[in-house]
Scaffold this active site. Structure first.
Site, PDB file in Angstrom:
ATOM      1  N   ASN A  96       0.739  -1.301   0.032  1.00  0.00           N
ATOM      2  CA  ASN A  96       0.172  -0.088   0.012  1.00  0.00           C
ATOM      3  C   ASN A  96       0.938   1.301   0.163  1.00  0.00           C
ATOM      4  O   ASN A  96       0.926   2.088   0.928  1.00  0.00           O
ATOM      5  CB  ASN A  96      -0.947  -0.049   1.289  1.00  0.00           C
ATOM      6  CG  ASN A  96      -0.463  -0.133   2.712  1.00  0.00           C
ATOM      7  OD1 ASN A  96       0.798  -0.627   2.710  1.00  0.00           O
ATOM      8  ND2 ASN A  96      -1.122   0.280   3.750  1.00  0.00           N
ATOM      9  N   ASP A 308       3.115  -5.628  12.062  1.00  0.00           N
ATOM     10  CA  ASP A 308       2.543  -4.480  11.460  1.00  0.00           C
ATOM     11  C   ASP A 308       2.919  -3.302  11.517  1.00  0.00           C
ATOM     12  O   ASP A 308       2.041  -2.271  11.640  1.00  0.00           O
ATOM     13  CB  ASP A 308       0.928  -4.864  11.799  1.00  0.00           C
ATOM     14  CG  ASP A 308       0.021  -4.113  10.761  1.00  0.00           C
ATOM     15  OD1 ASP A 308       0.637  -3.685   9.719  1.00  0.00           O
ATOM     16  OD2 ASP A 308      -1.150  -3.901  11.007  1.00  0.00           O
TER      17      ASP A 308
HETATM   18  O1  DOR Z   1      -3.351  -0.092  11.316  1.00  0.00           O
HETATM   19  C1  DOR Z   1      -3.149  -0.290  10.211  1.00  0.00           C
HETATM   20  N1  DOR Z   1      -2.241   0.637   9.487  1.00  0.00           N
HETATM   21  N2  DOR Z   1      -3.771  -1.451   9.771  1.00  0.00           N
HETATM   22  C2  DOR Z   1      -3.551  -1.813   8.372  1.00  0.00           C
HETATM   23  O2  DOR Z   1      -4.055  -2.796   7.851  1.00  0.00           O
HETATM   24  C3  DOR Z   1      -2.763  -0.659   7.589  1.00  0.00           C
HETATM   25  C4  DOR Z   1      -1.915   0.023   8.173  1.00  0.00           C
HETATM   26  C5  DOR Z   1      -1.250   1.346   7.337  1.00  0.00           C
HETATM   27  O3  DOR Z   1      -0.678   0.961   6.305  1.00  0.00           O
HETATM   28  O4  DOR Z   1      -0.928   2.283   7.984  1.00  0.00           O
END
Ligand code: DOR
Length: 435
Positions: A96, A308
């Protein structure tokens, strides 16, 4: 490249069920020997590991490095240095970005930049073009360019037919799909977990069903389409149960959990006074969910711990809760947080070999990467940990460009003291030595 002898440490290698004292010799970037009483060859460096734990290099299979496009939040180089500081020897980076990593060109760009990075960087390709969930991206060509798996993470694949085609197509390619499970209509622009705390705070809630309904759908699709599915950032008790049952039925599903979902609950939003660093997707859930996540991790339902790592600039986060982006930066906190859960004894049955499996051996196996083992002849990717090192989370000292953590100020026990990638020390006592 220097020959390195790691002397007298406790070696943990889940890939061979090994946990004991031995010396480890690294030569020409590979693990040359592992036994007691190894002699240091002349000109080599000796690391005294008497009070340290030596493990295969940690692999974070879920990070956002924001490069290309959002380099003011993070870039591949700063993200790699944050990873090395946190004890990771490899990370897999989500698509992303801007442009979205949905074609071979972006995958090649990441691999090229990775050449100057402190740790190994593995690109993940987008599953659908532009992460729009409408048309499959060019999975085959991206795989040939070096994408190690495919994900629209940050967004769900809402159209069930697209997900079914993706699973079938990926199965043919032998590729893994990583799913961000969220029904956007159920999530309905919520900003935290839907429950009594969101009611008290007056914030719009994201119900557990937003995750569970989508997960249930994908498990049904997996049953008929074949292929392999990995569930990103599992956050609810219901999801753990769905994955547990799917595994019992023999489906090829794996799953990950983050440290923030294991440690914090929705109360953190309240207790921190609406601190936007507690705003994350999926949201911090209820205490019963948190306990179910630990149970799932310990019984093997959840295979992996991943950060994450979602770095955001303070300009983005220093706004009202409703307007802040979701995300917690975790590369420099994940290992200390997990080591502290172990050393505090808070989690009965949590052992160091379990942590090493979830943070190294399992992600290597799931993504099909080298590493995750101390086997002779393998790449010398090694993390050396001091489980007693007192460690205070201070984002001001981070290598990451971002500072967004709800854990600032926490005093913990345990941290990485050496990160070795391909036989090269890239982090020594918190100092990055790759340049
Ligand atoms: O908290 C999040 N941030 N969850 C996600 O799935 C994407 C991520 C982001 O790209 O900032």
């Amino acid at each position: 490249m220097k020959t390195i002898l790691i002397k007298g440490g406790r070696l943990i290698d889940p890939s061979r069920n090994f946990d004991g004292r031995a010396d480890l010799l690294i030569k020409d970037g590979v693990i040359e020997g592992m036994k007691n009483g190894l002699k240091a060859p002349s000109g080599s460096e000796t690391i005294d590991a008497q009070n340290l734990v030596v493990m295969p290099g940690l692999i974070d299979m879920h990070v956002h490095l924001r490069d290309p496009g959002y380099e003011y939040k993070e870039d591949i180089i700063t993200g790699s240095r944050a990873a090395a500081a946190g004890g990771f020897t490899a990370v897999a980076t989500m698509a992303n970005t801007d442009p979205v990593g949905d074609d071979p060109t972006t995958i090649c760009y990441i691999r090229e930049r990775a050449g100057s990075a402190a740790v190994r960087i593995y690109p993940l390709g987008a599953l659908t073009k532009g992460l729009e969930g409408k048309e499959l991206a060019e999975l085959g060509r991206m795989k040939s360019a070096g994408a190690v798996a495919f994900s629209d993470d940050g967004k769900p694949v809402f159209n069930g037919m697209i997900m079914r085609n993706a699973l079938q197509y990926a199965a043919g390619l032998g590729a893994l799909i990583i799913a961000h499970e969220e029904d956007p209509y159920l999530a309905a622009k919520g900003t935290m977990h839907e429950g009594s705390v969101s009611s008290v705070l007056g914030l719009r809630g994201i119900p557990s069903a937003a995750e569970e309904a989508m997960l249930a759908r994908d498990l049904m699709l997996l049953e008929t389409s074949g292929g392999r599915l990995h569930i990103a950032h599992v956050s609810t008790a219901g999801s753990v149960e769905l994955i547990r049952r799917a595994k019992a039925e023999g489906l090829k599903v794996t799953a990950e959990v983050t440290p923030h979902h294991l440690i914090l609950t929705d109360r953190a939003v309240k207790n921190s006074g609406y601190n936007t660093n507690t705003k994350v997707n999926p949201p911090l859930r209820a205490e019963s969910d948190r306990q179910a996540l630990w149970a799932g991790l310990l019984d093997g339902t959840i295979d992996v711990i991943a950060s994450d790592h979602a770095p955001h600039h303070s300009d983005d986060k220093d706004v009202e809760f409703d307007f802040a982006p979701f995300g917690i930066a975790g590369l420099e906190t994940t290992l200390p947080l997990m080591l502290d859960e172990y050393s505090s004894g808070r989690i009965k049955d949590l052992t160091l070999p379990i942590l090493v499996d979830k943070m190294s051996t399992a992600p290597a196996r799931i993504l099909g990467l080298e590493g995750g083992t101390l086997q002779e002849g393998g790449a010398a990717d090694i993390t050396i940990v001091d489980p007693d090192r007192s460690f205070i989370i201070n984002p001001e000292t981070w290598h990451s460009k971002s500072r967004n953590t709800p854990f600032a100020g926490r005093q913990l026990n345990g941290a990485a003291v050496f990160t070795i990638v391909g036989g090269k020390v890239v982090m020594r006592e918190g100092v990055i030595t790759d340049q």
